[in-house]
Design an enzyme around this catalytic site. Sequence first.
Site, PDB file in Angstrom:
ATOM      1  N   LYS A 296      61.490   7.769-110.766  1.00  0.00           N
ATOM      2  CA  LYS A 296      61.572   6.312-110.825  1.00  0.00           C
ATOM      3  C   LYS A 296      60.443   5.809-111.758  1.00  0.00           C
ATOM      4  O   LYS A 296      59.298   6.224-111.618  1.00  0.00           O
ATOM      5  CB  LYS A 296      61.419   5.712-109.427  1.00  0.00           C
ATOM      6  CG  LYS A 296      61.754   4.239-109.359  1.00  0.00           C
ATOM      7  CD  LYS A 296      62.030   3.759-107.942  1.00  0.00           C
ATOM      8  CE  LYS A 296      62.423   2.288-107.944  1.00  0.00           C
ATOM      9  NZ  LYS A 296      62.804   1.803-106.604  1.00  0.00           N
ATOM     10  N   GLU A 380      69.583  -2.888 -91.903  1.00  0.00           N
ATOM     11  CA  GLU A 380      69.303  -4.149 -91.201  1.00  0.00           C
ATOM     12  C   GLU A 380      69.915  -4.167 -89.802  1.00  0.00           C
ATOM     13  O   GLU A 380      69.311  -4.690 -88.871  1.00  0.00           O
ATOM     14  CB  GLU A 380      69.846  -5.321 -92.026  1.00  0.00           C
ATOM     15  CG  GLU A 380      69.031  -5.621 -93.290  1.00  0.00           C
ATOM     16  CD  GLU A 380      69.350  -4.698 -94.450  1.00  0.00           C
ATOM     17  OE1 GLU A 380      70.274  -3.868 -94.341  1.00  0.00           O
ATOM     18  OE2 GLU A 380      68.647  -4.789 -95.475  1.00  0.00           O
ATOM     19  N   ARG A 408      73.865  -8.882 -92.958  1.00  0.00           N
ATOM     20  CA  ARG A 408      74.309  -7.540 -92.573  1.00  0.00           C
ATOM     21  C   ARG A 408      74.323  -7.362 -91.060  1.00  0.00           C
ATOM     22  O   ARG A 408      74.949  -6.458 -90.530  1.00  0.00           O
ATOM     23  CB  ARG A 408      73.381  -6.470 -93.178  1.00  0.00           C
ATOM     24  CG  ARG A 408      73.730  -6.049 -94.573  1.00  0.00           C
ATOM     25  CD  ARG A 408      74.870  -5.056 -94.567  1.00  0.00           C
ATOM     26  NE  ARG A 408      75.455  -4.847 -95.874  1.00  0.00           N
ATOM     27  CZ  ARG A 408      75.067  -3.913 -96.730  1.00  0.00           C
ATOM     28  NH1 ARG A 408      74.027  -3.160 -96.432  1.00  0.00           N
ATOM     29  NH2 ARG A 408      75.686  -3.767 -97.888  1.00  0.00           N
TER      30      ARG A 408
HETATM   31  C1  LIG Z   1      71.450  -4.638 -97.714  1.00  0.00           C
HETATM   32  C2  LIG Z   1      70.269  -4.616 -98.661  1.00  0.00           C
HETATM   33  N1  LIG Z   1      69.028  -4.517 -98.135  1.00  0.00           N
HETATM   34  C3  LIG Z   1      67.960  -4.497 -98.957  1.00  0.00           C
HETATM   35  C4  LIG Z   1      68.118  -4.582-100.313  1.00  0.00           C
HETATM   36  C5  LIG Z   1      66.903  -4.630-101.217  1.00  0.00           C
HETATM   37  N2  LIG Z   1      66.819  -3.465-102.102  1.00  0.00           N
HETATM   38  C6  LIG Z   1      67.239  -3.495-103.342  1.00  0.00           C
HETATM   39  S1  LIG Z   1      67.005  -2.070-104.149  1.00  0.00           S
HETATM   40  C7  LIG Z   1      66.294  -1.375-102.775  1.00  0.00           C
HETATM   41  C8  LIG Z   1      65.801   0.030-102.807  1.00  0.00           C
HETATM   42  C9  LIG Z   1      66.880   0.922-103.341  1.00  0.00           C
HETATM   43  O1  LIG Z   1      66.393   2.243-103.372  1.00  0.00           O
HETATM   44  P1  LIG Z   1      67.305   3.345-104.048  1.00  0.00           P
HETATM   45  O2  LIG Z   1      68.689   3.208-103.587  1.00  0.00           O
HETATM   46  O3  LIG Z   1      66.635   4.627-103.813  1.00  0.00           O
HETATM   47  O4  LIG Z   1      67.319   2.965-105.598  1.00  0.00           O
HETATM   48  P2  LIG Z   1      66.140   3.147-106.657  1.00  0.00           P
HETATM   49  O5  LIG Z   1      65.526   1.782-106.801  1.00  0.00           O
HETATM   50  O6  LIG Z   1      65.204   4.176-106.145  1.00  0.00           O
HETATM   51  O7  LIG Z   1      66.828   3.582-107.923  1.00  0.00           O
HETATM   52  C10 LIG Z   1      66.260  -2.277-101.734  1.00  0.00           C
HETATM   53  C11 LIG Z   1      65.691  -2.010-100.407  1.00  0.00           C
HETATM   54  C12 LIG Z   1      69.435  -4.700-100.812  1.00  0.00           C
HETATM   55  N3  LIG Z   1      69.676  -4.836-102.145  1.00  0.00           N
HETATM   56  N4  LIG Z   1      70.474  -4.705 -99.969  1.00  0.00           N
HETATM   57 MG   LIG Z   2      65.383   5.762-104.841  1.00  0.00          MG
END
Ligand SMILES: Cc1ncc(C[n+]2csc(CCOP(=O)(O)OP(=O)(O)O)c2C)c(N)n1
Ligand SMILES: [Mg+2]
Length: 653
Positions: A296, A380, A408
């Site tokens: 990342k 959530e 959610r």
């Molecule tokens: C239901 C929901 N909860 C929280 C979020 C906030 N959110 C957006 S990206 C993320 C982290 C995603 O991590 P990952 O899937 O590993 O993707 P990366 O950023 O590491 O590529 C979060 C918690 C969201 N978009 N949707």
């Molecule tokens: Mg990730």
Amino acid sequence: MRAEQNGYLHTIHSPDDLKRLPSGSLPFLAKEIRERIIHVVQKNGGHLASNLGVVELTIALHRVFSTPKDKIIWDVGHQCYTHKLLTGREDRFDTIRKKDGLSGFPKRSESIHDAMDTGHSSTSISAGLGILTGMRLSGDSEGKVVAVIGDGAMTGGMAFEALNHAGDLAKDLIVIFNDNNWSISPNVGGLSVNSNLSKLSALVSKLTTTRFYQSLRKYIDRGLRGIPFLGYKLYELFIRFKKALKAVVFKETIFSELGFEYVGPIDGHSISRLTEVFEAVRHLHKPVIVHVITQKGRGHSLAEVNPTAYHGVSPMVAVDGKIERKSVMTFTEVFAESLMREAEQRSEIVSITAAMSEGTGLSAFRETYPDRFFDVGISEQHAVTFAAGLAASGMRPVVAIYSTFMQRAVDQVIHDVALPSLPVLFCLDRSGLVGADGETHQGLYDLSLFLSVPGMTLLAPAGKEELPHMLAYALTLDGPCMIRYPKDACLPLGEACSRPIEKGRGVFLREEGGDVLILSYGAICAQCVGAADLLEREGVGADVCNIRFAKPIDEEWLLDSCSGYRTLIIVEEASAIGGIGEYLIALISRYHTDIDLFHFGVPDRFLPHASRKELLTSVGLDAEAIAGRVRLCLAERETFGSKSESWGYRGKE
Ligand SMILES: Cc1ncc(C[n+]2csc(CCOP(=O)(O)OP(=O)(O)O)c2C)c(N)n1
Ligand SMILES: [Mg+2]
Ligand SMILES: CC(=O)[C@@H](O)[C@H](O)COP(=O)(O)O
């Protein structure tokens, strides 16, 4: 050499152009893409680290799969910038997340290459399986469907629901598990899939994805099952032996238990290796999960070291790490500070986040009280019922969650918290109009979703001093409570905000004895006070009251507060349908038949990305617009005599 001087990115107007590039040019293209993303995010703000981590992955996907015939669904979708650059939007990429510009998330309405709108986490496998099943039912036997899901998104419950179903349907869905060990914070959860790029596991995956191996497998399976009497027993024994053998090489993964072919872990920055594996798996006729290891923030020294800080950045932070200095505290910061004060006094206070500790202001709580802080991952629903459990055992849980993500867990709030009347406090950040994240992240539905839930206390602070008082008050309640506030500066709005919280009662922020009363709820009161100031310059006296409570409301106080006014304007920064406007109009009009009642809420439509200020203007909720609409109401009253009309639906379209 000359081509590299001019670059390749500007020559790519579709994935077909990408496919025509010589493979030797792809590393240079990846470099160009990274530079472009960093440059634009520095200007516009946006999601940086996630996008920098999937440049090679996206190039390889579009080299092997052919959208729109094949479908690629990006989970959460915040990592779609390279996808947009390679699918004909390079010329508009500088407009990303700006009003009327490209969305920061995939949008079907924006491109035929965007197979699904995303923004909320963990939806890609469900959507992908649905799309694939629909394609097969409508006779498309060729198209492939690829769901790209991160390790953070994989912690979302619906991802497992979808994996379970996909394994059962056994359709040839391709899931790319993008494992970078990060959610926004370091990822949490027991899903510790073997993330070492061991040579042996990479070799075995190379073998098991060849066509030779696949046809050999089919031949052996068919041969064994064809043996009379003993066939199925032998076949079962063979499958168990194969699994045991794989378990020696791979850490047995939940995925293979769910019926997926597991391939990986693969180096997510090797375009050639990714291409080779994607070519192989696209011919498989069963669900397959390709486990890809990425970094990342790759290619940006600060983002590599601190992917959390560079997950989502505001303009000017992207490159030089300059963090903008804000003079005024935000609602989030006021919440965080107030919670720390309360937690210091009361050890039963615990805090819970669903993978959003930084965004909700819980970082300090996590550092100071690690045993009383819980990051449950992007789940959530679990967060809410986990909080209910904590409350049932005497704790005082504070669930910090964005309004949009609260959507959610509606049933968990009703079934597990409100029904048993457990003292869980929900602090709904990003309530109201959010900015650049657009439609999927607007916090407009928490009022209409939870106003009807029995026993809920709903609070909203207007100004700086109010939030600490509301937090302290909420933590004394013996039932569930929700406090909503926006992603915005928390401005001081006068001494009235410092007055003690009285159950069901609000406070007058402006009381000049005018003809007009503006009743509002929460932070939008600042715009209402601004509107009253504008009206006063034209000789129109408008008072402003923050009702503070959407529920419970002290009806006697409310009706008494409305007495003496000829025109009543209810302003709410939430969907006009099912919010407090309709609720208060019904209440007041039963008693005050002589008052003209008007309701300004957010109109019944999804709102695209723009700045919060632009959005407030677009729905007629900034000070100038409110003042203008009040003038219209007064003119209507003069022209048509008294009338009551809900203007929420007629918000500026
Ligand atoms: C239901 C929901 N909860 C929280 C979020 C906030 N959110 C957006 S990206 C993320 C982290 C995603 O991590 P990952 O899937 O590993 O993707 P990366 O950023 O590491 O590529 C979060 C918690 C969201 N978009 N949707
Ligand atoms: Mg990730
Ligand atoms: C993609 C996603 O859902 C989060 O990254 C979200 O964009 C965070 O919003 P804030 O930037 O308002 O914290």
